[in-house]
Design an enzyme around this catalytic site. Structure first.
Site, PDB file in Angstrom:
ATOM      1  CG  ASP A 164      -2.014   0.986   1.191  1.00  0.00           C
ATOM      2  OD1 ASP A 164      -1.955   1.892   0.359  1.00  0.00           O
ATOM      3  OD2 ASP A 164      -2.957   0.856   1.991  1.00  0.00           O
ATOM      4  CB  SER A 165       0.593   4.483  -1.695  1.00  0.00           C
ATOM      5  OG  SER A 165      -0.594   5.022  -1.129  1.00  0.00           O
ATOM      6  N   GLY A 166       0.645   3.948   1.599  1.00  0.00           N
ATOM      7  CA  GLY A 166       0.668   4.697   2.837  1.00  0.00           C
ATOM      8  C   GLY A 166      -0.388   5.777   2.887  1.00  0.00           C
ATOM      9  N   GLY A 167      -1.010   6.061   1.743  1.00  0.00           N
ATOM     10  CA  GLY A 167      -1.996   7.132   1.687  1.00  0.00           C
ATOM     11  C   GLY A 167      -3.179   6.907   2.600  1.00  0.00           C
ATOM     12  CG  ASP A 197      -4.479   6.863  -2.741  1.00  0.00           C
ATOM     13  OD1 ASP A 197      -3.592   6.444  -1.968  1.00  0.00           O
ATOM     14  OD2 ASP A 197      -5.626   6.372  -2.768  1.00  0.00           O
ATOM     15  N   GLY A 220     -10.409   4.591  -2.069  1.00  0.00           N
ATOM     16  CA  GLY A 220     -11.250   5.669  -1.570  1.00  0.00           C
ATOM     17  C   GLY A 220     -12.514   5.163  -0.932  1.00  0.00           C
ATOM     18  CB  CYS A 241      -7.432 -25.156   8.994  1.00  0.00           C
ATOM     19  SG  CYS A 241      -8.659 -24.953  10.306  1.00  0.00           S
TER      20      CYS A 241
END
Length: 384
Positions: free
Chosen positions: A88-91, A159, A231, A324
């Site tokens: 993720d960009s960190g935005g 973003d 967003g 599992c």
């Protein structure tokens, strides 16, 4: 770098080629935000069938820092993960410090006085670290530099993630600034990124159809390798699906499509049918840490709260058909005890179960797309 292998309506299976291997899509991507899928070793995540995890640029920027991770061989070496990594960009994290989380946004619980964002400017964002309160800065180039230091396979452009309750005028200004930031990310990527590393742009525009259409067109024409939908997607599932549809409407077929932050079972089925290729979300692992297992029961929203007293003497597994270790080796009674006692073993076992559930769901969708039976598969899961 992305090959569509089969189609069923708008849905498709594909092969996403990265420097650290091929990702078979549609795929769910577990979060390794802080260089770990919480409670699990990297090898265990791979053994469950996962081919890509998501690291978080913002959190790793704060600690331990990108320079240290680069010095120690990059994020793959640092966390012992041999598959692909998308970051993720960190935005989202930067702006959630100002706007609040999705839950706070919907419930209007955010107190603006607690915002850690100092200023949103054309160059980027100044904010206060959640560790020590020191002022930090992140902009498009910062985000790209950090992701390069991490050695990610797929980087996301920086973003602004705007909440749905802000007025349209602000959403539009924010979207246009995000587009300018995308141009800077693309320029940095072209000049500095090593061969094979991919860049995804992010479609913004809030809950406004014309803004989503404009953003989709801008991102699609920017020269990025893939496209993420981000967003605010609205206040309800119906609105979210509508916004996702708007965002997909103008996209070309060739690039891979990633939907940010979505992980409920019904949402995954609808989004795959609409043409989404990959997803990331904290829901499966976060639910596990709170004692909730994913089960085939839409009436319960696919959730089984193992902390409830009804499971105290239950000799049943979570799911008799699940391979599992939580289901194969333990009863609900034992897991209930671990949850109520706060034992870490309980969190770990339920995490293994929930990620097994998600991998089997995505594998089932891939197989049904190849067979041309996705609609029937979705109906079975949604009516189970």
């Amino acid at each position: 770098m992305f090959e569509i292998a089969a189609r069923d309506g708008a849905a498709r299976t594909g092969l996403l080629y990265t420097p650290h291997g091929v990702v078979h899509t549609p795929a769910f991507v577990p979060l390794a935000s802080t260089a770990t899928v919480k409670s699990l070793q990297a090898g265990e995540v791979a053994e469950l069938g996962y081919e890509m995890v998501l690291g978080n640029t913002f959190h790793l920027f704060i600690q331990p820092g990108p320079d240290l991770i680069r010095e120690l061989g990059g994020l793959h070496e640092f966390m012992g993960w041999n598959g692909a990594i998308i970051t993720d960009s960190g935005g989202y994290q930067v702006f959630s410090m100002g706007h609040g989380s999705v839950a706070e946004e919907i419930k209007r619980r955010r107190d603006p006085r607690t915002s850690r964002v100092v200023a949103i400017e054309e160059e980027g964002v100044r904010f206060r670290s959640y560790l020590d309160g020191s002022e930090r800065f992140m902009g498009p180039e910062t985000s790209m530099e950090v992701q390069a230091a991490l050695g990610t396979d797929i980087a996301l452009a920086f973003d602004e993630c705007t909440p749905f309750h802000v007025e349209r005028a602000y959403t539009e200004r924010s979207m246009e600034r995000t587009h300018r930031w995308l141009d800077r990310c693309v320029s940095w990527h072209r000049e500095h990124a090593p061969a094979g590393r991919l860049l995804y742009g992010i479609v913004q525009g809030g809950v406004y159809e014309d803004l989503r259409d404009r953003s989709t067109s801008y991102v699609a024409q920017s020269g990025v390798d893939g496209i993420a939908i981000g967003g605010s997607l609205g206040q309800s599932k119906e609105q979210m699906r509508e916004v996702v549809g708007w965002s997909l409407a103008g996209l070309p077929e060739a690039p891979p499509r990633h939907l940010l932050g979505i992980g409920d079972v019904d949402d995954l089925i609808h989004a795959v049918a609409a043409g989404i290729d990959t997803f990331d979300c904290a829901t499966p692992t976060r639910l596990a840490r709170h004692g909730t297992a994913l089960v085939h029961d839409p009436a319960r929203r696919w959730r089984l709260d193992l902390g409830k007293a009804a499971h105290r003497r239950s000799e049943e597994p979570i799911d008799p058909d699940c391979p599992c270790p939580a289901c194969r080796e333990h009863t609900r009674a034992y897991l209930h005890y671990l949850v109520r006692a706060g034992e870490l073993t309980g969190k770990r076992l339920i995490t293994l179960h929930n990620l097994t559930f998600m991998e089997r769901l995505m594998r089932g969708m891939r197989q049904s797309i190849e067979a041309g039976t996705l609609a029937e598969f979705g109906d079975r899961v949604l009516a189970a």
